[in-house]
Design an enzyme around this catalytic site. Sequence first.
Site, short mmCIF file in Angstrom:
data_model
loop_
_atom_site.label_atom_id
_atom_site.label_comp_id
_atom_site.label_asym_id
_atom_site.label_seq_id
_atom_site.Cartn_x
_atom_site.Cartn_y
_atom_site.Cartn_z
N GLY A 123 61.31 140.10 74.17
CA GLY A 123 61.97 139.94 72.84
C GLY A 123 62.23 138.44 72.54
CG ASN A 143 71.82 143.45 69.02
OD1 ASN A 143 71.46 143.15 68.05
ND2 ASN A 143 72.30 143.04 70.12
CD GLN A 162 68.08 146.87 70.13
OE1 GLN A 162 67.98 148.36 70.23
NE2 GLN A 162 68.60 146.46 71.12
CB SER A 216 61.43 143.63 73.55
OG SER A 216 61.78 143.57 74.85
CG HIS A 235 63.60 145.94 78.06
ND1 HIS A 235 64.82 145.96 78.06
CD2 HIS A 235 63.31 144.59 77.38
CE1 HIS A 235 65.66 145.08 77.58
NE2 HIS A 235 64.67 144.09 77.27
CB THR A 240 47.33 134.16 83.93
OG1 THR A 240 46.80 132.97 84.14
CG2 THR A 240 46.49 135.41 84.69
CB CYS A 293 73.39 138.73 75.88
SG CYS A 293 71.78 139.21 75.63
C1 LIG Z 1 67.66 142.80 68.43
C2 LIG Z 1 67.30 142.12 69.82
N1 LIG Z 1 66.49 140.84 69.71
C3 LIG Z 1 66.00 140.14 70.96
C4 LIG Z 1 66.37 140.78 72.27
C5 LIG Z 1 65.97 140.38 73.38
O1 LIG Z 1 64.87 140.83 73.79
P1 LIG Z 1 64.64 140.71 75.43
O2 LIG Z 1 65.64 141.45 76.12
O3 LIG Z 1 63.16 141.56 75.57
O4 LIG Z 1 64.19 139.38 75.74
C6 LIG Z 1 67.23 141.97 72.48
C7 LIG Z 1 67.96 142.56 73.40
O5 LIG Z 1 68.83 142.83 73.68
C8 LIG Z 1 67.76 142.42 70.86
O6 LIG Z 1 68.61 143.65 70.81
#
Ligand SMILES: Cc1ncc(COP(=O)(O)O)c(C=O)c1O
Length: 391
Positions: free
Chosen positions: A70, A151, A179, A199, A201, A237, A325
């Site tokens: 993401g 998020n 999200q 993203s 995960h 790649t 984060c």
């Molecule tokens: C709204 C949002 N954008 C971007 C990201 C970043 O994604 P990634 O962890 O795949 O780099 C997150 C991850 O917490 C997110 O919640």
Amino acid sequence: MRIYFDYNATTPLVPAVADAMTAAMREVFGNASSVHHFGQQAKAAVDTARSSVAALIGGDPSEIVFTGGGTESDNFAIRGAAEALEPLKRRHLIASAIEHEAVLNTLKALNRRGWQTTLLPVDQSGIVSPDRLQEALRDDTALVSVMHANNEIGTVQPIAELSAVAHARGALMHTDAVQSVGKVAVDVRGLGVDLLSLSAHKFNGPKGVGALWIKRGTRMQPIQTGGKHERGRRAGTENVPAIVGMGVAARLAADKLSTEAVRVGGLRDRLEEGILRSVTGTAINGARILRVPNTTNISFDRIEAESLLIALDLEGVAVSTGSACSSGTLEPSHVLRAMGFPPHRTQNSLRFSLGVYSTQEEVDRVVEILPRLVEKLRGLTRKPQPLGATS
Ligand SMILES: Cc1ncc(COP(=O)(O)O)c(C=O)c1O
């Protein structure tokens, strides 16, 4: 009993995804750019995944560019559009104040290099108003970036309306749907955007892989120089097993979207009602209606969120103070601050985010243990009564 209520930070791989990735790691080792059999086998695996990811968001497979997650998708969307539109003298960028750091810090970096930036405010419920966007737009605005779902609080923005306003002034529209994808129906055409980040995960796929959907015909400058991978849009790649995993996760998410949204939404509501009923001095942060079904963000009066998070962890319950984060720091939430909450409220809130393995038993257990933990913490911080006080 360990309880994981932090699905917005990341989600566990489901077995079908792990199995497909293991098989790809063992059997599909070719370079997807090679012309021989091994390369074509890898390319076919990547293209199958591309179709599944495109189907999940209503896009065309040719519009999907696989990325390293993401954060990279957000960087690519903003930097790629900003650089492509620079020759047209469009050097102004807009984002909402509640974006993820992947967007906010990219804007800051471009600001240091001469782009002008504007952050849009949100109201107390965490929603961006199309009128405020209208006021912020300029003739030289290149791009507007507003996330689909937040998020920390889960609020869903009126992206279709915001896109229409941005387009009326000739600006491109990006949405970070990291999200929302896999939690609610996401349709790129209905949202009317030009760029959309996702993203793997966050919907039971692997970490370190994501995608940027780029509407056909959108002017974009690649941000990574190198070979002609991904039709020259993202050099490097391809990570075939990760992409295969993302494809399977996308297919599973699409299959179960509506039933899971109802099931998880029911659990979230039960958790929320249980906490509001059994713990005094609690309130929900953000709009309750316009939200993804798995998230709730609750403030606890006279509690420091980090302390409650640790107390819950000691009881086997994993939650978060907001953005993954920024957890581990005592920074107040920039999202709650942007919503106009006073300082104490930006530091006393916890995010509970549910997902595929969440159960009613887990919800009931959290509702059962929380009052005791909160009371204990409040007791520790209660001010001693002065000598001679009568009450
Ligand atoms: C709204 C949002 N954008 C971007 C990201 C970043 O994604 P990634 O962890 O795949 O780099 C997150 C991850 O917490 C997110 O919640």
